[in-house]
Design an enzyme around this catalytic site. Sequence first.
Site, mmCIF file in Angstrom:
data_model
loop_
_atom_site.group_PDB
_atom_site.id
_atom_site.type_symbol
_atom_site.label_atom_id
_atom_site.label_comp_id
_atom_site.label_asym_id
_atom_site.label_seq_id
_atom_site.Cartn_x
_atom_site.Cartn_y
_atom_site.Cartn_z
ATOM 1 C CG HIS A 1 1.485 0.868 2.302
ATOM 2 N ND1 HIS A 1 2.645 1.453 2.358
ATOM 3 C CD2 HIS A 1 1.659 -0.474 2.700
ATOM 4 C CE1 HIS A 1 3.714 0.726 3.064
ATOM 5 N NE2 HIS A 1 2.988 -0.544 2.983
ATOM 6 C CD GLU B 1 7.924 -0.225 7.492
ATOM 7 O OE1 GLU B 1 6.892 -0.034 7.795
ATOM 8 O OE2 GLU B 1 8.419 -1.443 7.419
HETATM 9 O O1 TEU Z 1 5.133 -2.439 7.872
HETATM 10 C C1 TEU Z 1 5.780 -2.732 9.225
HETATM 11 C C2 TEU Z 1 5.003 -2.253 10.141
HETATM 12 O O2 TEU Z 1 5.457 -1.662 11.060
HETATM 13 C C3 TEU Z 1 3.587 -2.368 10.070
HETATM 14 O O3 TEU Z 1 3.069 -3.534 10.258
HETATM 15 C C4 TEU Z 1 3.023 -1.312 10.971
HETATM 16 O O4 TEU Z 1 3.049 -1.855 12.473
HETATM 17 C C5 TEU Z 1 1.302 -1.244 11.044
HETATM 18 O O5 TEU Z 1 1.185 -1.113 9.851
HETATM 19 C C6 TEU Z 1 0.986 -0.137 11.873
HETATM 20 O O6 TEU Z 1 -0.375 -0.095 11.277
HETATM 21 C C7 TEU Z 1 5.552 -3.040 6.801
HETATM 22 C C8 TEU Z 1 4.620 -2.830 5.600
HETATM 23 O O7 TEU Z 1 4.757 -1.357 5.366
HETATM 24 C C9 TEU Z 1 3.384 -3.266 5.888
HETATM 25 O O8 TEU Z 1 2.439 -2.861 4.838
HETATM 26 C C10 TEU Z 1 3.200 -4.801 5.913
HETATM 27 O O9 TEU Z 1 2.263 -5.349 6.539
HETATM 28 C C11 TEU Z 1 4.409 -5.155 7.066
HETATM 29 O O10 TEU Z 1 5.740 -4.292 6.712
HETATM 30 C C12 TEU Z 1 4.911 -6.896 6.626
HETATM 31 O O11 TEU Z 1 5.595 -6.723 5.510
#
Ligand code: TEU
Length: 552
Positions: free
Chosen positions: A326, A253
């Site tokens: 999610h 990601e």
């Molecule tokens: O998401 C990273 C991320 O880029 C998100 O925080 C994004 O900026 C935001 O959700 C957009 O609405 C990952 C995971 O998918 C997320 O669920 C976690 O909260 C985050 O990392 C921290 O681990």
Amino acid sequence: MNKSWWKEAIVYQIYPRSFNDANADGIGDLRGIIDKIDYIASLGINTIWLNPVYESPFDDMGYDIADYKNIASCFGSMADFDELLEKAHQRDIRILMDLVVNHCSDEHHWFTEAKQSKQSPYHDYFVWRDAGESREHPNNWISFFSGPAWEYNPQTDEYYLHYFSKKQPDLNWENPNVREEVQGIMEFWLAKGVDGFRMDVIGLISKPPGLPDIPEDTHDIGAFYNNGPRLHEFLQDIHAKVLSRYDCMTVGECPGATAEDALLLCGEDRRELQTLFHFEAMDVDKRSAEHYEVGKVSVPKLREVMQKWHDTLYGKSWNSAYLMNHDQPRSVSRFGDDDRYRIESAKMLATFQLTQWGTPYIYQGEEIGMTNCHFEPQEFRDIQMINYYREQRELGKSKEELLPGLLYKGRDNSRTPMQWDSSKNAGFSSSDNTWIKINPNYPAINVDAAERDPESILHYYRSAIALRKAHPILTYGRQELIELGDDALYGYLRKDEQEELWVILSFDAGEKPIRLKGLNQCQPLLGNYPAPSLKEEQLTLRPYEALVLKRH
Ligand code: TEU
Ligand code: CA
């Protein structure tokens, strides 16, 4: 082009907390997934991505891991996990784990020991700066979840870095012991037989050297934190020591990553990752730098982003195709019409997902056209929404000003429980208290109703998945834009030496006439309306119509 199973993966993402609750405590669990394994298999998907199921205080719903080698008790036991893995494998379904190693929980023993003293062997597992006389923050860095990215630790008179919540201290990847621990965790799960990893914010693990201030004009902090100088080295080290010994899949990601970054991170010759999630398709509805705002999808931007990624990576690397997860609102509410044309537009989006170049990801509930949900602020469960709402209220904004953006973009939208049937709590749980609100539209939108309706979104997903499997060019063929001359239409073709398929998608609630050379030599393979007659080189598309055509 080299073929491999992970390029042919059709992924179904499961958010375990909200999938199915087997023991009636209001929280979805592993047994609940096991109970639905035949439903999952019936979709035709061949890979599951499981959001984090490890031990956690759930400050960020499991993205704050307290023990990487144990299952959270609310989800079940390691025996349950092993059973799920076995039952999935029996059905030729692989499982990807979520690897969250940019940070851990402040309740992980690494951190509880590290914060006690600078002498702790774990102290250097984290990123610290002395507080000094002034007690000023080390720099102006801000957290993705509002407020500063630094938290004061009185025991050592230091600040520690947290890109996310203060209960998610960032790990110090400069420390070789941290890298070894991560490799040990990966080894543990791979030895168990899992088939790969979705790697959470992996682009952020190497920190900007010297921790300089974020420049004033920065719109995207993800892009600022992304791509530190040692990122490639760290990933190559993981590949050499762990991944190269397993036939497994990786998807990183990478908020802020560009297609050029992806060539380096996922280039076939680079020995780093195989694929990544970029965020550019998630930005096609942005009007400003503000995260929570009501957006409007630009189809020309979507076409441009998808084509650019294809043109940059095709033949050299691999891509992912998703419209939600999610962290994002429901795809039909954002890219389609979740009201009058919910069914048509959800099927159109299914067509998009399963005919694009790049591994498709379907998020639980997307296959039945689940929609965004109305929440009152006291019903929010997501830390990002809660913190932002609190911060903005303190700055003087009213609920009425804030709610539309939060409801449009908020992460709780996708986290409402899976709607299985029209019984209590949508059949998700028999508890009187589910951990998050159930979308009140469940009596109409649920799996049971969709199974019984041959025209449902669910059955259409099955057909679209079957089509992707039956036509390898939908996986491997190159992709070209088809110009349809309208800002609400998206046309593209997939082709190789043997075959040519055309995809025509309308993102519009009106009728749209099109003219296309060769249309009368096409035969429809899939569509969300009764097949149109293709005797001429023109056609009027119906609201949100989707067509997959075979060119003779
Ligand atoms: O998401 C990273 C991320 O880029 C998100 O925080 C994004 O900026 C935001 O959700 C957009 O609405 C990952 C995971 O998918 C997320 O669920 C976690 O909260 C985050 O990392 C921290 O681990
Ligand atoms: Ca449960």
